[in-house]
Scaffold this active site. Structure first.
Site, PDB file in Angstrom:
ATOM      1  N   HIS A  28      51.977  34.106  17.502  1.00  0.00           N
ATOM      2  CA  HIS A  28      51.411  34.584  16.234  1.00  0.00           C
ATOM      3  C   HIS A  28      49.951  34.148  16.120  1.00  0.00           C
ATOM      4  O   HIS A  28      49.619  33.009  16.422  1.00  0.00           O
ATOM      5  CB  HIS A  28      52.232  34.008  15.073  1.00  0.00           C
ATOM      6  N   LYS A  43      59.359  40.661   5.040  1.00  0.00           N
ATOM      7  CA  LYS A  43      59.571  39.398   4.322  1.00  0.00           C
ATOM      8  C   LYS A  43      59.025  39.473   2.901  1.00  0.00           C
ATOM      9  O   LYS A  43      58.238  40.364   2.574  1.00  0.00           O
ATOM     10  CB  LYS A  43      58.923  38.258   5.104  1.00  0.00           C
TER      11      LYS A  43
HETATM   12  C1  PLP Z   1      53.964  37.679   8.289  1.00  0.00           C
HETATM   13  C2  PLP Z   1      54.022  37.816   9.733  1.00  0.00           C
HETATM   14  C3  PLP Z   1      53.574  38.993  10.362  1.00  0.00           C
HETATM   15  C4  PLP Z   1      52.873  40.109   9.607  1.00  0.00           C
HETATM   16  O1  PLP Z   1      51.622  39.652   9.154  1.00  0.00           O
HETATM   17  P1  PLP Z   1      50.569  40.680   8.499  1.00  0.00           P
HETATM   18  O2  PLP Z   1      49.294  39.946   8.482  1.00  0.00           O
HETATM   19  O3  PLP Z   1      51.073  40.973   7.124  1.00  0.00           O
HETATM   20  O4  PLP Z   1      50.581  41.880   9.352  1.00  0.00           O
HETATM   21  C5  PLP Z   1      53.758  39.107  11.721  1.00  0.00           C
HETATM   22  N1  PLP Z   1      54.337  38.106  12.433  1.00  0.00           N
HETATM   23  C6  PLP Z   1      54.757  36.950  11.861  1.00  0.00           C
HETATM   24  C7  PLP Z   1      55.370  35.885  12.698  1.00  0.00           C
HETATM   25  C8  PLP Z   1      54.606  36.753  10.504  1.00  0.00           C
HETATM   26  O5  PLP Z   1      55.000  35.617   9.946  1.00  0.00           O
END
Ligand code: PLP
Length: 382
Positions: free
Chosen positions: A173, A46
């Site tokens: 998450h 992203k």
């Molecule tokens: C951005 C994101 C990640 C990755 O996060 P990092 O801290 O950069 O590893 C993983 N899962 C979701 C749902 C995210 O939004």
């Protein structure tokens, strides 16, 4: 006639300010994470691949054999498809009803985050005569998108009845996996596992389970489940100072520019907007063509440093939209000399953590804030 995009590329090549992205480093980071986790890896791409360039990094990850790619928005997924990337892509963010046909058209996987959204996906897929791929999104303690863990059962049940939806995965998450105290992260994982027991209780196969972001990849192995979702770690940067360096990754970005102007500045003659800085002795000041319009944060005024001839010098006065001034005291520099804004070698290296500290923010915001005006140049051998 020359097509417009080619002219743009020619001009970009002439811009002294550019980012070089080391594809060899990115590939090594991907492999280091895969080896550490011992699981399939879904690289998170992203926000222009955390500033590294969505399409090129997406192509690289596909070439390296990543089984899945993750983006935040529908448009990011479509851009990867248009660039010829045919690896499965999960769009992690929230969706609106009118976007669903586009997901189906481009074979992008949806995050089904509520009963309503799942119903809408089922109806759109039925109308298109296709099956939509979804990952169910469970909120275990972030209060962002996702069905609450305590009311997830109805979503899971509905997903079993739907005939035009293929539930390929289920995910959650972490809100705090990069904090000193992991208690909340462990609680979130427990809640997620409770939701997942739904499948065992009914002797049904469990869809692909995933939860681990970079911090959890590095320090919470019990959360690795069936797949890991690293973002910032893939780019060689740790999520916070609290996360132990358990995976050997290295930053892949170097931000270059060059001196475009040299002058001698007398005492009593302040530099830049607002006249916030002046010297009490005669100094040499060079101008570098980068500014907050490129994502070089204005908040760093008064604290930023750059590297010139392997030595650190302070940025003085306010950071402008397109230019900054650097005090080199009585050292020498010439028009065209290279200036590094980020990266470098050995002891003389400017880290993204330093830039973040100068700007009062986190490394994520520095990386994703580097504007698309700054051309990306790809180097290194994957
Ligand atoms: C951005 C994101 C990640 C990755 O996060 P990092 O801290 O950069 O590893 C993983 N899962 C979701 C749902 C995210 O939004």
């Amino acid at each position: 006639m020359t097509p417009l995009h080619e002219a743009t590329i020619d001009e970009d090549v002439l811009r002294p300010t550019h980012l070089s992205v080391d594809l060899g480093r990115l590939a090594a980071n991907y492999r280091a994470i895969a080896a550490h986790a011992g699981r399939p890896v879904m690289p998170i791409l992203k926000a222009n691949a955390y500033g590294h360039g969505l399409v090129r990094v997406g192509q690289l990850m596909a070439e390296l054999g990543a089984p899945y790619l993750g983006v935040a928005y529908l448009e990011e997924g479509i851009r990867l498809r248009r660039a010829g990337v045919d690896t499965p892509i999960l769009v992690l963010g929230g969706i609106l009803g009118d976007q669903i046909p586009k997901f189906i058209e481009h074979d992008l996987t949806l995050a089904a985050s509520s009963l309503d959204k799942l119903d809408a996906i089922e109806q759109c897929a039925a109308a298109a005569g296709k099956r939509a791929k979804v990952h169910l999104k469970i909120d275990t303690g972030m209060e962002r998108i996702g069905v609450h863990y305590y009311s997830a059962e109805s979503l899971l049940e509905a997903s079993l009845r739907d005939t035009h939806v293929e539930v390929e995965g289920i995910f959650s998450h972490f809100a705090n996996a990069d904090e000193p105290d992991l208690a909340h992260a462990r609680l979130q994982l427990e809640r997620f596992e409770e939701v997942l027991s739904f499948y065992d209780k009914r002797s049904l196969p469990t869809p692909m389970r995933h939860m681990a972001n970079s911090a959890a990849v590095a320090r919470l192995p019990e959360s690795h489940l069936d797949l890991v979702r690293p973002g910032i770690l893939l780019y060689g940067v740790y999520p916070s100072e609290h996360v132990p360096h358990t995976v050997p990754v290295e930053p892949a970005l170097t931000w270059h520019s060059r001196v475009v102007y040299f002058k001698v500045v007398k005492p009593g003659h302040p530099v830049s907007y607002g006249s916030t800085w002046e010297s009490d002795h005669l100094v040499r000041v060079v101008t570098v063509p980068v500014g907050y319009g490129d994502g070089y944060p204005r908040r760093m005024s008064g604290s930023a440093e750059v590297l010139l001839h392997g030595k650190r010098y302070p940025v003085v006065g306010r950071i402008c939209m397109d230019q900054v001034m650097v005090n080199i005291e009585w050292d020498s520099a010439y028009n065209g000399d290279e200036v590094l804004l980020l990266g470098g070698d050995g002891a003389n290296r400017l880290t993204v953590e330093e830039l973040a500290a100068w700007a009062g923010t986190i490394p994520y915001e520095i990386l994703t804030g580097i504007n698309t005006r700054v051309p990306r140049v790809y180097v290194g051998d994957p």
